[in-house]
Design a protein around this motif. Structure first.
Motif, short mmCIF file in Angstrom:
data_model
loop_
_atom_site.label_atom_id
_atom_site.label_comp_id
_atom_site.label_asym_id
_atom_site.label_seq_id
_atom_site.Cartn_x
_atom_site.Cartn_y
_atom_site.Cartn_z
N UNK A 69 71.92 67.65 82.49
CA UNK A 69 70.66 68.01 81.83
C UNK A 69 69.70 66.83 81.65
N UNK A 70 70.25 65.65 81.32
CA UNK A 70 69.35 64.50 81.13
C UNK A 70 68.78 64.02 82.46
N UNK A 71 69.58 64.14 83.52
CA UNK A 71 69.05 63.78 84.85
C UNK A 71 67.89 64.72 85.19
N UNK A 72 68.05 65.99 84.83
CA UNK A 72 66.95 66.95 85.09
C UNK A 72 65.73 66.62 84.25
N UNK A 73 65.97 66.18 83.02
CA UNK A 73 64.84 65.79 82.17
C UNK A 73 64.08 64.64 82.81
N UNK A 74 64.82 63.68 83.34
CA UNK A 74 64.16 62.53 83.98
C UNK A 74 63.36 62.99 85.19
N UNK A 75 63.95 63.91 85.98
CA UNK A 75 63.22 64.44 87.15
C UNK A 75 61.94 65.14 86.68
N UNK A 76 62.03 65.85 85.55
CA UNK A 76 60.85 66.53 84.99
C UNK A 76 59.79 65.52 84.59
N UNK A 77 60.22 64.42 84.01
CA UNK A 77 59.25 63.39 83.59
C UNK A 77 58.60 62.73 84.81
N UNK A 78 59.40 62.51 85.85
CA UNK A 78 58.84 61.93 87.09
C UNK A 78 57.77 62.88 87.65
N UNK A 79 58.03 64.18 87.58
CA UNK A 79 57.05 65.15 88.07
C UNK A 79 55.77 65.07 87.20
N UNK A 80 55.96 64.97 85.88
CA UNK A 80 54.79 64.86 85.00
C UNK A 80 53.94 63.63 85.38
N UNK A 81 54.61 62.53 85.70
CA UNK A 81 53.85 61.32 86.05
C UNK A 81 52.94 61.60 87.25
N UNK A 82 53.44 62.41 88.20
CA UNK A 82 52.60 62.70 89.38
C UNK A 82 51.38 63.55 88.98
N UNK A 83 51.55 64.43 87.99
CA UNK A 83 50.39 65.23 87.52
C UNK A 83 49.34 64.28 86.91
N UNK A 84 49.82 63.36 86.07
CA UNK A 84 48.90 62.38 85.46
C UNK A 84 48.21 61.54 86.53
N UNK A 85 48.99 61.10 87.52
CA UNK A 85 48.43 60.20 88.54
C UNK A 85 47.37 60.90 89.38
N UNK A 86 47.65 62.16 89.71
CA UNK A 86 46.69 62.92 90.53
C UNK A 86 45.37 63.12 89.74
#
Ligand code: MP5
Length: 214
Positions: A69-86
């Motif tokens: 679950x925590x690995x998935x949370x980190x993957x979710x956060x990485x995805x959020x960073x791409x939304x911010x970056x775009x």
């Protein structure tokens, strides 16, 4: 009564105050100034980036059952960073130059300090409270979503079904972890819940008023 019911009951007025913050109100009405939104984007980008370290410490410290679950949370956060970056790219914002405000820094420090020093119950309380706060805030914004809003990806990220399920999982885990705890331990967890709600409120306040030192 489950722990989350207890906490929401005990701190109902603070929770409501946090969710009624003018930042969220202006998001709902579509009147949020773009500079205000962009200020939030810059600071929340830092918050999310640093939150990955928080999960890193939780991963290292807590039982194997939380690893995936925590690995998935980190993957979710990485995805959020791409939304911010775009979004930032479209606005000509250079995220690598952003300096955290004292409130953003303090919230991140609270997370990291808790990860290193506190038990699993208190860390799950922070996680649940912060994620539930964002889910409810953005869900309330989504109700008023106008077609073509440039903020849609942000809104969907936290208001959507995948995030809803994540928050439900956190709520269940927290309620199981706290089911048989004595009152003095619950009181400490209450303080963690309240502190997290206060930081959530302060984060909106900081973004709305562009609070920073000079
Ligand atoms: C969240 C966030 C949601 N991005 N920023 C603040 C200040 N509070 C909560 O958490 P996440 O981990 O980005 O989904």
């Amino acid at each position: 009564m489950s722990y989350t019911e207890r906490a929401h009951k005990k701190y109902e007025s603070r929770w409501t105050k946090m969710l009624s913050h003018p930042f969220i109100r202006d998001m709902r009405s579509g009147e949020i100034a773009v500079e205000t939104f962009n200020f939030w984007v810059m600071q929340d980008y830092i918050f999310v980036r640093e939150a990955i370290r928080f999960f890193g410490v939780l991963l290292a410290k807590f039982p194997r059952k939380y690893q995936q679950p925590f690995e998935q949370s980190i993957a979710g956060l990485e995805h959020e960073l791409t939304i911010f970056e775009k979004y930032a790219k479209g606005q000509g914002i250079n995220l690598s130059e952003v300096i955290p405000t004292p409130i953003c820094r303090a919230y991140n420090d609270f997370l990291l300090s808790s990860a290193y020093n506190e038990d699993i119950d208190n860390n799950f309380t922070i996680l649940y409270t912060a994620e539930k706060a964002y889910h409810e805030a953005w869900k309330s914004v989504r109700q008023y979503l106008k077609p073509g809003t440039p903020y849609e990806e942000f809104i969907e990220n936290w208001a959507g079904d995948a995030f809803k399920q994540y928050v439900e999982w956190l709520e269940n885990e927290l309620n199981q972890l706290t089911a048989d705890l004595p009152e003095h331990r619950l009181q400490k967890i209450d303080k963690t819940f309240l502190t997290t709600v206060q930081y959530e409120y302060l984060f909106w306040e900081m973004a709305y008023n562009k609070l920073q030192w000079m």
